[in-house]
Design a protein around this motif. Structure first.
Motif, PDB file in Angstrom:
ATOM      1  N   VAL A   1       0.720  -1.094   0.050  1.00  0.00           N
ATOM      2  CA  VAL A   1       0.307  -0.128  -0.356  1.00  0.00           C
ATOM      3  C   VAL A   1       0.905   1.357   0.277  1.00  0.00           C
ATOM      4  O   VAL A   1       1.652   1.283   0.846  1.00  0.00           O
TER       5      VAL A   1
ATOM      6  N   LYS B   1      -4.662   6.900  -1.132  1.00  0.00           N
ATOM      7  CA  LYS B   1      -3.867   5.692  -1.146  1.00  0.00           C
ATOM      8  C   LYS B   1      -4.538   4.807  -2.031  1.00  0.00           C
ATOM      9  O   LYS B   1      -5.620   4.197  -2.373  1.00  0.00           O
TER      10      LYS B   1
ATOM     11  N   TRP C   1     -10.869  -2.043   1.895  1.00  0.00           N
ATOM     12  CA  TRP C   1     -11.126  -0.548   2.510  1.00  0.00           C
ATOM     13  C   TRP C   1     -12.070   0.022   3.337  1.00  0.00           C
ATOM     14  O   TRP C   1     -13.377  -0.536   3.372  1.00  0.00           O
ATOM     15  N   SER C   2     -11.769   0.479   4.590  1.00  0.00           N
ATOM     16  CA  SER C   2     -12.748   1.345   4.765  1.00  0.00           C
ATOM     17  C   SER C   2     -12.423   2.652   4.775  1.00  0.00           C
ATOM     18  O   SER C   2     -11.917   3.399   4.372  1.00  0.00           O
TER      19      SER C   2
ATOM     20  N   ASP D   1     -14.892  -1.092  -2.144  1.00  0.00           N
ATOM     21  CA  ASP D   1     -13.900  -3.110  -1.957  1.00  0.00           C
ATOM     22  C   ASP D   1     -13.996  -2.110  -3.241  1.00  0.00           C
ATOM     23  O   ASP D   1     -14.530  -1.967  -4.742  1.00  0.00           O
TER      24      ASP D   1
ATOM     25  N   ARG E   1      -7.665   5.055  -3.605  1.00  0.00           N
ATOM     26  CA  ARG E   1      -8.776   5.072  -3.282  1.00  0.00           C
ATOM     27  C   ARG E   1      -8.745   6.573  -2.604  1.00  0.00           C
ATOM     28  O   ARG E   1      -7.235   6.565  -1.660  1.00  0.00           O
TER      29      ARG E   1
ATOM     30  N   PRO F   1      -9.255   7.190   3.410  1.00  0.00           N
ATOM     31  CA  PRO F   1      -9.253   5.711   2.755  1.00  0.00           C
ATOM     32  C   PRO F   1      -8.482   5.357   4.279  1.00  0.00           C
ATOM     33  O   PRO F   1      -7.483   5.234   4.436  1.00  0.00           O
ATOM     34  N   GLN F   2      -8.608   3.573   4.387  1.00  0.00           N
ATOM     35  CA  GLN F   2      -7.678   2.831   5.386  1.00  0.00           C
ATOM     36  C   GLN F   2      -8.248   1.271   4.238  1.00  0.00           C
ATOM     37  O   GLN F   2      -9.003   1.106   4.711  1.00  0.00           O
ATOM     38  N   PHE F   3      -6.764   0.867   4.453  1.00  0.00           N
ATOM     39  CA  PHE F   3      -6.615  -0.815   3.698  1.00  0.00           C
ATOM     40  C   PHE F   3      -6.934  -1.041   4.980  1.00  0.00           C
ATOM     41  O   PHE F   3      -5.962  -1.199   6.029  1.00  0.00           O
ATOM     42  N   ASP F   4      -7.855  -2.193   4.491  1.00  0.00           N
ATOM     43  CA  ASP F   4      -8.366  -3.321   5.899  1.00  0.00           C
ATOM     44  C   ASP F   4      -8.239  -4.735   5.044  1.00  0.00           C
ATOM     45  O   ASP F   4      -8.151  -5.794   6.256  1.00  0.00           O
TER      46      ASP F   4
END
Length: 109
Positions: A51, A58, A76-77, A81, A97, A101-104
């Motif tokens: 990432v 991101k 993603w959060s 997705d 994104r 965003p937060q990579f999950d």
């Protein structure tokens, strides 16, 4: 009676804590709904993801290092997705994104 109520709250708190730990484990997983709670199956470790964290966005770079074809998506959060991607050995894709965003993880699909 009071002791019974305390035990029930403790059991409920333990259940919430277990759920929180399970969903924040950060492993690559595939979503499956069971009673409104998403559960996940771990993706193989031969599918790699890196990432790149930019200032605003991101980007997840995914590559299949396995000897067989895999179907994966980036989870993603705070962003949609990625779609499900079919990757042969050595193939890859990227998912970008924006807006925090937060990579999950990486999910099998």
């Amino acid at each position: 009676m009071r002791r019974h109520a305390f035990m029930s709250r403790s059991a409920a708190a333990a259940g919430v804590l277990t759920l929180a730990l399970a969903t924040s484990a950060g492993t690559a997983q595939a979503a499956e709904s069971r009673g409104g709670v998403a559960t996940f199956a771990a993706a193989p470790t031969c599918v790699k993801v890196n990432v790149d964290e930019g200032t605003i966005s991101k980007t997840a770079y995914v590559k299949n290092g396995c000897s067989t074809t895999k179907r994966v998506k980036v989870v993603w959060s705070f962003a949609p997705d990625s779609g499900c991607n079919t990757l042969g050995p050595g193939q890859g894709f990227k998912s970008k994104r924006g807006l925090a965003p937060q990579f999950d993880g990486l999910a099998l699909c």
